[in-house]
Design an enzyme around this catalytic site. Structure first.
Site, PDB file in Angstrom:
ATOM      1  N   SER A  82      72.368 -58.124  -4.494  1.00 27.79           N
ATOM      2  CA  SER A  82      72.614 -57.186  -3.265  1.00 27.79           C
ATOM      3  C   SER A  82      72.694 -57.983  -2.008  1.00 27.79           C
ATOM      4  O   SER A  82      73.502 -57.117  -1.145  1.00 27.79           O
ATOM      5  CB  SER A  82      71.148 -56.532  -3.158  1.00 27.79           C
ATOM      6  N   THR A 135      69.689 -55.694   1.528  1.00 29.96           N
ATOM      7  CA  THR A 135      70.512 -54.882   1.801  1.00 29.96           C
ATOM      8  C   THR A 135      70.497 -54.578   3.489  1.00 29.96           C
ATOM      9  O   THR A 135      71.505 -54.742   4.126  1.00 29.96           O
ATOM     10  CB  THR A 135      70.588 -53.418   1.180  1.00 29.96           C
ATOM     11  N   HIS A 259      67.044 -51.861 -13.019  1.00 31.27           N
ATOM     12  CA  HIS A 259      66.544 -53.184 -13.683  1.00 31.27           C
ATOM     13  C   HIS A 259      65.174 -52.786 -14.663  1.00 31.27           C
ATOM     14  O   HIS A 259      65.260 -53.730 -15.426  1.00 31.27           O
ATOM     15  CB  HIS A 259      65.679 -53.905 -12.196  1.00 31.27           C
ATOM     16  N   ASP A 297      76.290 -51.416  -3.618  1.00 30.64           N
ATOM     17  CA  ASP A 297      76.682 -52.710  -3.788  1.00 30.64           C
ATOM     18  C   ASP A 297      77.242 -53.150  -5.097  1.00 30.64           C
ATOM     19  O   ASP A 297      77.956 -54.260  -5.424  1.00 30.64           O
ATOM     20  CB  ASP A 297      75.571 -53.623  -2.991  1.00 30.64           C
ATOM     21  N   HIS A 298      76.741 -52.622  -6.139  1.00 26.80           N
ATOM     22  CA  HIS A 298      77.154 -52.991  -7.750  1.00 26.80           C
ATOM     23  C   HIS A 298      76.045 -51.877  -8.503  1.00 26.80           C
ATOM     24  O   HIS A 298      75.493 -51.212  -8.079  1.00 26.80           O
ATOM     25  CB  HIS A 298      76.410 -54.382  -7.583  1.00 26.80           C
TER      26      HIS A 298
HETATM   27 MG    MG Z   1      68.953 -53.066  -1.469  1.00 33.36          MG
HETATM   28 ZN    ZN Z   2      69.244 -55.352  -8.179  1.00 35.48          ZN
END
Ligand code: MG
Ligand code: ZN
Length: 364
Positions: A82, A135, A259, A297-298
């Site tokens: 991130s 972030t 996660h 971001d992903h």
């Molecule tokens: Mg973040």
């Molecule tokens: Zn992560």
């Protein structure tokens, strides 16, 4: 030959005579006054689809008319973290995983938020994590590692940001260097808020709202309605600036649900983020001069949907990892200048697009 040439010339004359070249009007791309950039951390298409399915009705994501795809790899890894992901957005350069507002050589680079602030726009950061987390940090801090939360907190005093709302108070007042940055912020005319109720009391001026000691709890475990009122409060305060504003809003914990391979966690965070998007779009529609860009971001979890009962049937979903993945992530854009966000491009291109939208130039 001559006849042929004559006929050719005649036909060109006739064709061009019948269809005079159209004067294409010079359309300069629309420039919004305000830009709201929203990041769903770990939010891939499967995450959004899961939330749409669980919600059983359309989401605010479906209100956008312009879509793009962002390629997320970092300078150091095919799979970004991130910090590198957000830094690509904030400085326009791909960097190594863990980097906060610095390039691949650990050199600090001016962020889009700092350019906006320097140009006289109002600026803000809102997150459902510690405000020093990777972030939001990437938009205001310059540190070689995301782990340096206390150094990141100190960087909040180096930029005259107008509003920030999130968790992480302890990085400001329980520090190894003994400094109390809450006092320092107050001395710089920030109104301090340590609860949502106190945040709501602030109606103008600068606001530093630190709503928890470290991270923020999940939506379903005590955080509740925080992101919507925080985003709306930031907009209310920043919108008082005549020159416009830049605001970053993060749904931080979609990633954490990923996660943990926890569908209920992930979906509840995504629906909270979607509700916030809805309120932000309502503002942008009414205001008329605000660009809203939503991306991630992903992707996190390598989520695959194999059936409809995404929350109740474990066979309906499959996570392939507890980490991030390399897959492209969606971009959604609404408002003046939204068209520039269509297409497929590298994540750091979003910096240029945001700067262009705000009429900002690098190196100034
Ligand atoms: Mg973040
Ligand atoms: Zn992560």
């Amino acid at each position: 030959m001559r006849l042929n040439s004559l006929l050719l010339a005649l036909s060109i004359f006739l064709i061009s005579g019948c269809n005079p070249p159209k004067q294409v009007p010079e359309v300069s791309p629309q420039k919004p006054k305000n830009v709201i950039f929203m990041i769903g951390d770990g939010m891939g298409l499967a995450q959004i689809q899961a939330a749409i399915t669980a919600h059983t009705q359309s989401l605010n994501f479906e209100r956008f008319k312009v879509n793009g795809l962002s390629k997320t790899s970092s300078a150091s890894s095919y799979i970004t973290d991130s910090a590198a992901g957000a830094t690509a957005f904030s400085i326009g350069k791909k960097t190594y995983n863990g980097a906060i507002g610095v390039d691949a050589d650990t050199v600090a680079q001016t962020t889009v938020l700092e350019y906006a602030e320097a140009a006289g726009l109002a600026t803000g950061l809102v997150a459902t994590s510690a405000i020093t987390h990777a972030t939001p940090a990437a938009f205001i801090a310059h540190q070689p590692s995301r782990k340096m939360a206390e150094a990141i907190a100190l960087d909040f005093l180096a930029t005259d940001i107008d509003v920030f709302i999130g968790g992480g108070k302890k990085y400001f007042n329980q520090r190894k260097d003994g400094h109390n940055l809450l006092d320092s912020l107050e001395a710089r005319n920030y109104q301090m808020a340590y609860s949502l109720a106190a945040m709501k009391q602030v109606v103008e001026g600068k606001l530093a709202a630190l709503l928890s000691d470290s991270g923020m709890p999940p939506f379903a475990q005590g955080r509740g309605e925080m992101l919507v009122p925080a985003a709306l409060k930031a907009i209310e305060l920043l919108h008082k600036n005549d020159k416009g504003f830049f605001l970053m809003v993060e749904g931080s914990q979609i990633d954490w649900g990923g996660h943990m391979n926890d569908m209920n966690y992930m979906v509840s965070e995504l629906l909270d983020f979607d509700k916030t998007i809805g309120r932000v779009l309502d503002f942008a529609e009414k205001e008329g001069n605000t660009l809203v860009v939503v991306t991630a971001d992903h992707e996190t979890g390598g989520l695959t949907l194999l059936g409809k009962d995404v929350l109740t049937n474990p066979d309906a979903v499959h996570f392939s990892t507890t980490h991030h993945t390399a897959v492209m992530v969606p971009v959604f854009a609404f408002g003046p200048g939204a068209e520039a966000f269509g297409g497929t491009y590298e994540n750091n291109t979003l910096f240029t697009k945001l700067m262009d939208a705000l009429g900002l130039k690098t190196g100034q």
